[in-house]
Design an enzyme around this catalytic site. Structure first.
Site, short mmCIF file in Angstrom:
data_model
loop_
_atom_site.label_atom_id
_atom_site.label_comp_id
_atom_site.label_asym_id
_atom_site.label_seq_id
_atom_site.Cartn_x
_atom_site.Cartn_y
_atom_site.Cartn_z
CD GLN A 116 -3.09 -1.06 2.13
OE1 GLN A 116 -3.26 -0.08 2.84
NE2 GLN A 116 -3.83 -2.15 2.28
CB CYS A 117 2.42 3.48 2.49
SG CYS A 117 3.70 2.76 3.53
CB CYS A 154 -0.36 0.01 4.81
SG CYS A 154 0.48 1.59 4.86
CB VAL A 286 30.98 -5.62 18.69
CG1 VAL A 286 29.85 -5.45 17.69
CG2 VAL A 286 30.80 -4.66 19.85
N GLY A 288 27.49 -9.44 16.67
CA GLY A 288 26.19 -9.17 16.04
C GLY A 288 25.79 -7.70 16.06
CB THR A 290 21.75 -7.27 18.30
OG1 THR A 290 22.36 -8.23 19.16
CG2 THR A 290 21.74 -7.81 16.88
CG ASP A 388 13.03 -14.89 25.51
OD1 ASP A 388 12.23 -14.83 26.45
OD2 ASP A 388 12.91 -14.21 24.48
CB SER A 1109 -12.95 8.23 4.99
OG SER A 1109 -12.34 7.60 6.08
CD GLU A 1290 -10.95 8.95 9.07
OE1 GLU A 1290 -10.34 9.57 9.94
OE2 GLU A 1290 -11.92 9.44 8.43
#
Length: 1359
Positions: A116-117, A154, A286, A288, A290, A388, A1109, A1290
């Protein structure tokens, strides 16, 4: 062999072309290198932190040990260029283009209407492309996993998945098994649940901009899977042979790169790493990037020396032994996952308990792009509290091997290993080398648990690793380890709880005795960072309970205990549903007799979809740098309310590259903008009233220099008393923006008197960040003559920007030209603040006489630009025993922030929609925009309607809970029927709304499913299902009449090609595509002859905003008017030569001096609202829709899954069904985010915590309903808009609330099991925290709740 000499030379390839670089600055990431240095702008800046996937590229390396090439998707924004030696980078431009040949991945996302965008599309393409390079025949699970690290604001993701599941080849697919359709008649078939492709309503083919009527089994299709380009791996770029030779030669040298602030060393041996670390113990390792990369970029932490051992083989060794596996600390999470999966396949099942628990966590850890680079050692050593893996590694008796100058040692990862936030037992000079993961012993079991704000690609709220070992042949516990993450400064062990259970038989008694010990052992103060204290503590109990149930079931399966797990408990051990079912999109055919060339009413691909999929589509920041161009960086307030005593810019001006600092004193014209009759300063001069208010701006030769300059500006403040943050504080201090609005129908007092029952309640609706994928972007170029300015920007309202810049610079508007090629998403957030930012940028360009570019970083954007208004809704209602509501008195308090912006208009619109679909005879609404010391909130898709209607539907829901009846019965009982008047006396006919209601009930089989849900809930204690059916009546148009006008300019050139200009801004809603369709119909020519270049204030002046809209309604009529004029001018020529062709008519017209250029104008509806009389016609018409959603909720974690969504919409006769259905799905998904997950968090001092995708979660692929059915109501007309269509941008957002109310329905079922009934507090968003606590399980009720006011909360409640 290796060389000892140091080198600062890099050799790598980009899209098959060799690149050699010397002395690269370590702070240069691949993304800006590609975009600025190589002019490859397909990869986009979306967040800069690896959280959105917009910058995804493919990184390929040759592995000597396997003699193979490994391809992985990575985030270019986090990948340092100095790590690229020997690598091949492939960007979206390198796989295909519209100029040469498309790649099937590009073609299918475009033709399936998945762009879309388009701002996220290149990232989606590259994630999918990388998957296909590794696995040409993926499963649906592979696809969803590959796209888990990519966000889209979007589409709602369904068309993206539809396009890409055409690559699936499943033996169970209905196509491959000979079935022609997954759908039958008007309902969804329950068969073919394993089908990977949706055949009954497949997305249809569009060849360029042309369309065909694709029909299968009598049903129209959105796109056709026939004639798609086949996947041909032989056409892909080969890995450069030079890099293979270079890698196999073994000739390596240590590389050293020195930048302005950082020295980066890439050693080639472990001994060298040890030596470097001994000399620079503070230097981070260092690989990755992240963790350290984010610290440098977002936290301003500077590491002058960095060691990057990416080429040290010792850190990447995976070695199997009978006792377990040793995994190199440098191995990426993806490599670790692959190694563990291989072991699970080859080892006996009972030896892989730890392996499987780790795999469970690895499956949800971040997105694929992060897993491909983040390392196991980095995860451990960074010691983040919500890691985790660490709880599982600790519970599983894993060991970490480290090395230093002092030698090598092995450290158990036990309760003593993690010593604080970001701290472990490692000495500063020690380096993690490998992790040993042992095989499981007989009678030993390991499980992992996790709860996160979003199911995938989100840091955990709480996680856990638990291990138990039973005595031989018994249920007596010999060993027990329990570790939690997210409940302390680091991973914490529950050793006292374990001791309470060890030595006892596994059973209810031991568990019951352990709960109070656990609550005492894992303490969280009520002000703990991260908040959610009660929820986090409840999760520690719930995870232990889940572990108990799992082991109870395991012991029963082994025959050690005779008591099998109760039937209603078993589902709590199962994962939530996750298998996609065929979805269905139904729309009406074009009218009989419509010419085949006429595209109106047919699915037509977004006109820029292919360009967006190839990275060729140009967004504001894709424009090439102009000579002498400067970059602007803003300096914002750090105080919520203070006087500015002094702005010291001397340190900033002394920095390299800094050219100037812009303050309010530099503004030659108006220093403020007026919104809703109230002034808002461009740059604060004497006082700041929120954290994030813009004070000044630094311009420099580069973005990094501008950022450093901004950080060096010193502002001296004097704090002001009486801060106001919440609506309650605003109410108490009467801090409001005028006017306060009120409207009433009937006699509310009399309505209460006649009611059988009176009920009072309230609901809070949190704010919502726009999170458009393209942040605020603009480029201002002084022409150099008569004060002219060319402004390229991403705005919904170019005329406002033009006029504002002119007034700010004190020049006429005709000197300012605003250009909008396309916008990477807006949703209402690119109007007012964009205008202010453009004015500041224009001042900088005017003062320096040089081009100035401003592109906000995601955190800046979220801090500065405001969001959807948080709203507190308070209500009192009267109702009868049968459910009829006789009276409603509702108050709405919106947190407007520190300036008025558009808040007064929003609170007015709240009152115009608070009836929704219901004819309540006596109703009163009052609304106020509360002035607070938070950043000013602004327009957002729906403009207050999603907040007000949630209050209305909560009223309906409360009545249903009070009476013990399904909410849809109460809704239906109170609906408008027959010709009606709204509460502001506007006549309308609700017939189509009622048709949508009945159609949705039928399509969703609601009666049958209600019974199925009741049965499911009866047989499942901790899993519950809920269902909700919610309607909407949404007014289309602006109630300020002049905003409904539009203009267009259409040129026909001598070759017959047509250029259409109109006032609408293309932001993904497909307005340019629809205007192309309008012009095609009116001129009777193919869309291929029609071009729309940009929105330009010099071509079409005085435009109104693309909002409400109403863009297609207004601009479509203007384009139609211009085309009609032109076609009529051609009438004499057409009569003389009726056979044409078109080109001959145009040539003849030119020769006969007939003008081939015409303006078009649409006056628009004369809409109004008279607040004195409380009556008016503020809308041109209403768009109607109804949505039915079913969810399944895990009561112990608050996690849920939307099982099925059915929506019926009356949008008249759709101009483009593929675009309109895309708008419906995208708005719905945004609504799901608003009502169930998106949370803006502010500190008690008014500082926004949630400044990026790491902290703020929008819906991802994992949140798509497993079955997503859209039906456009047939046989409808709308005489008030072009071609009988309706605005749709909308309305569907509010229908995301059907998920909210389905969750509330499921929670009510859980509360019933706990002996609770009637209305209950359930605020929005319905996060896992709120859902879990509202279920009020016996475990949740054990958690002590701190008394409000006895502590300072971590975050304030804004609504």
């Amino acid at each position: 062999m290796s060389g000892n000499q140091e080198s600062g030379c890099l050799t790598f390839y980009v899209n098959g072309k060799k690149v050699t670089e010397r002395d690269v600055d370590p702070e240069t990431m691949l993304l800006p290198y590609l975009r600025k240095r190589m002019r490859l702008t397909g990869a986009k800046y979306g967040c800069g932190g690896g959280g959105c996937g917009a910058c995804t590229v493919m990184l390929s390396r040759y592995q000597v040990h396997s003699r193979s090439v490994v391809h992985c998707a990575v985030n270019a924004c986090l990948l340092p260029v100095c790590q690229l030696h020997g690598a091949a980078v492939t960007t979206v431009e390198g796989i295909g283009s519209t100029k040469t040949k498309l790649h099937p991945v590009q073609e299918r996302i475009a033709k399936a209407h998945g762009s879309q965008c388009g701002f996220c599309t290149p990232g989606m393409v590259m994630s999918m492309y990388t998957l296909l390079r590794n696995k040409p025949q993926p499963t649906m699970e592979d696809i969803t996993e590959a796209l888990a690290g990519n966000l889209c604001r979007c589409t709602g993701y369904r068309p993206i998945l539809d396009g890409y599941k055409t690559f699936c080849e499943s033996s169970n697919c209905c196509q491959n098994s000979g079935a022609k359709s997954c759908s039958s008649g008007n309902s969804i078939s329950e068969n073919n649940s394993n089908c990977c492709q949706q055949n009954g309503k497949e997305p249809g083919r569009a060849n360029g901009n042309e369309v065909t009527d694709d029909v299968e089994n009598g049903h129209l299709k959105l796109f056709n899977t026939d004639n798609l380009l086949p996947l041909d791996p032989t056409q892909d770029l080969i890995f450069p042979p030079e890099l293979i030779r270079m890698t196999e030669s073994g000739l390596q040298a240590t590389q050293t790169f020195r930048g302005e602030r950082i020295t980066w060393v890439s050693p080639i041996s472990l001994d060298e790493v040890v030596d470097l670390k001994s000399r620079h113990p503070e230097a981070p390792i260092v690989i990755g990037n992240t963790n350290i990369g984010l610290d440098i970029k977002f936290k301003g932490i500077l590491h002058p020396f960095i060691i990057s051992p990416t080429r040290v083989p010792d850190l990447f060794v995976v070695k199997n032994t009978p006792q377990g596996v040793s995994v190199g600390a440098g191995c990426s999470m993806s490599v670790v996952r692959a190694a563990l999966e291989d072991l699970v396949r080859t080892l006996p099942l009972d030896q892989t308990e730890v392996h499987r628990a780790l795999l469970q966590q690895l499956g949800n850890l971040a997105g694929q792009q992060i897993r491909n680079v983040a390392t196991l050692g980095g995860n451990i050593v960074s010691a983040y509290p919500n890691s985790d893996l660490n709880p599982v590694l600790a519970a599983g008796n894993c060991r970490l091997t480290v090395v230093s100058k002092g030698g090598r040692r092995e450290i158990p990862m036990n309760k003593d290993f993690f010593v604080g936030f970001g701290k472990t037992l490692l000495n500063p000079d020690e380096i993690a080398v490998s992790v040993f993961i042992p095989v499981s012993r007989k009678g030993e079991f390991v499980r992992a648990f996790r709860q996160a704000p979003r199911k995938e690609n989100a840091l955990a709220t709480v996680n856990a690793g638990m291990r138990v070992r039973f005595h031989d042949g018994s249920s007596v516990v010999d060993e027990l380890s329990i570790f939690y993450g997210g409940v302390g400064p680091c991973t914490v062990g529950a050793s006292k709880t374990c001791q309470q259970i060890i030595g006892r038989p596994w059973g209810e008694k031991a568990l019951t005795a352990a709960y109070p010990v656990l609550l005492e052992e894992i303490l969280l103060p009520p002000s703990a960072p991260g908040g959610k204290v009660a929820f986090r503590r409840a999760l520690t109990l719930n995870f232990l309970f889940k572990f108990f149930l799992q082991m109870q079931q395991k012991l029963a399966e082994m025959g050690i205990i005779t008591d099998d797990l109760q039937q209603d408990m078993r589902s709590s051990l199962e994962a939530l549903p996750n298998d996609f079912l065929p979805s269905y999109q139904e729309f009406q055919d074009v009218l009989e007799g419509q010419p085949g060339q006429d595209p109106v009413g047919r699915p037509m691909m977004h006109r820029s979809a292919l360009s967006q999929a190839t990275g060729e589509a140009v967004y504001c920041d894709d424009m090439p740098k102009t000579e002498g161009e400067l970059f602007l960086s803003l300096v914002t307030s750090t105080k919520a309310h203070a006087k500015i005593l002094n702005i010291d810019v001397s340190a900033a001006l002394a920095l390299p590259g800094v050219v100037d600092v812009i303050t309010a004193r530099d503004i030659p014209g108006k220093k403020f903008r007026m919104f809703c009759g109230m002034n808002e300063e461009l740059l604060a001069e004497k006082e700041v009233t929120c954290v994030g208010q813009m004070v000044c701006a630094v311009v420099a030769d580069t973005k990094p220099h501008a950022k450093r300059g901004a950080a060096a500006v010193k502002i001296t403040y004097e704090d002001q008393p009486e801060l106001v943050f919440t609506v309650e504080e605003a109410i108490e201090k009467k801090s409001f923006f005028e006017p306060l609005r009120e409207i009433e129908r009937g006699n509310v007092s009399e309505g209460f008197k006649m009611a059988d029952h009176i009920h009072e309640g309230e609901i809070r609706i949190g704010g919502q960040e726009h999170f458009y994928m393209e942040t605020q972007s603009m480029l201002v170029i002084p022409v150099g003559e008569e004060g002219e300015m060319n402004v390229y920007l991403s705005t919904q309202h170019p005329a406002m920007a033009q006029d504002s810049i002119a007034e700010t610079l004190d020049i006429p508007s005709n000197r300012v030209t605003c250009h909008i090629k396309r916008i990477g998403g807006a949703f209402g957030g690119k109007v007012t603040k964009t205008t202010i930012l453009a004015c500041i940028t224009a001042v900088a360009a005017w003062k320096t006489e040089r081009s100035v570019r401003l592109v906000l970083e995601r955190g800046e954007d979220m801090l500065i630009t405001g969001a959807r208004h948080p709203v507190l809704g308070q209500y009192k209602i009267g109702y009868m025993k049968d459910g009829r509501i006789t009276a409603a008195d509702v108050k709405y308090y919106a947190n407007a922030g520190n300036t008025a912006d558009e808040s007064p208009l929003i609170v007015a619109k709240i009152l115009l929609h608070f009836d929704n679909a219901y004819n309540i005879p006596n109703m009163r609404g009052r609304s106020a925009a509360c002035k607070t010391n938070l950043p000013s909130n602004t327009a957002f898709r729906g403009f207050g309607v999603p907040q007000c209607m949630l209050v209305t539907e909560s009223i309906i829901n409360d009545v249903a809970l009070k009476l013990g009846r399904p909410a849809e019965e109460i809704r239906e009982l109170n609906m408008y029927r027959g010709p009606s008047l709204t509460h502001y006396k506007m006549p309308f006919d609700p017939e189509n709304m009622l048709r949508c209601w009945e159609e949705c009930k039928r399509r969703s089989s609601i009666q049958r499913r209600r019974g199925d849900i009741a049965q499911f809930n009866q047989h499942n204690r901790f899993k519950k299902r809920g269902l909700a059916l919610v309607p909407i009546k949404y007014g289309i148009g602006f109630d300020i009449a002049f905003l409904n006008q539009a203009a267009a300019l259409v040129h026909i050139f001598q070759d017959g090609s047509v250029l259409v200009n109109h006032g609408g801004a293309e932001m993904g809603q497909g307005i340019h595509t629809k205007m192309q369709q309008v012009a095609s119909r009116e001129l009777r020519i193919p869309t291929s002859l029609i071009h729309i270049s940009e929105t330009n204030t010099h071509m079409v002046p005085n435009t109104c905003p693309s909002a409400a809209s109403f863009g297609t309604d207004a601009n479509g009529m203007a384009v139609k008017d211009a085309c009609e004029t032109l076609y009529k001018r051609l009438e004499p020529i057409r009569k003389r030569n009726p056979e044409g062709p078109w080109q001959s008519w145009i040539k003849a017209a030119f020769l006969e001096k007939i003008s081939l250029s015409a303006t078009g104008y649409y006056r628009g509806h004369d809409l109004y609202m008279d607040w004195e009389k409380q009556e008016g016609q503020p809308y041109a018409y209403f768009t109607y829709g109804v949505c039915c959603c079913e969810v399944e909720l895990d009561c112990l974690t608050g996690d849920y899954r939307t099982i099925r969504t059915d929506m019926v919409f009356d949008i008249g006769r759709s101009i483009n069904p593929s675009i309109d259905i895309g708008q419906i799905e995208g708005a719905f998904t945004q609504g799901v985010g608003l009502y169930t997950m998106e949370e803006l968090k502010f500190s008690p001092s008014g500082v926004l915590y949630t400044r990026g995708p790491g902290q703020y979660k929008i819906p991802a692929v994992c949140d798509v309903p497993l079955q997503f059915n859209i039906y456009l109501l047939r046989g409808t007309q709308n005489p008030h808009a072009i071609y009988s269509s309706k605005g749709i941008g909308e309305p569907a957002l509010f229908l995301g609330s059907s998920v909210f109310f389905a969750l509330k329905d499921a929670v009510a079922a859980a509360r019933s099991d706990a002996g609770l009934s009637g209305p209950f507090e359930f605020h929005s968003p319905a996060t896992p925290e709120r859902a879990c606590l509202a279920c009020a399980s016996h475990l949740t009720q054990m958690v002590p709740i701190s008394k409000p006011g006895s502590f300072q909360p971590w975050a304030i409640e804004t609504p």
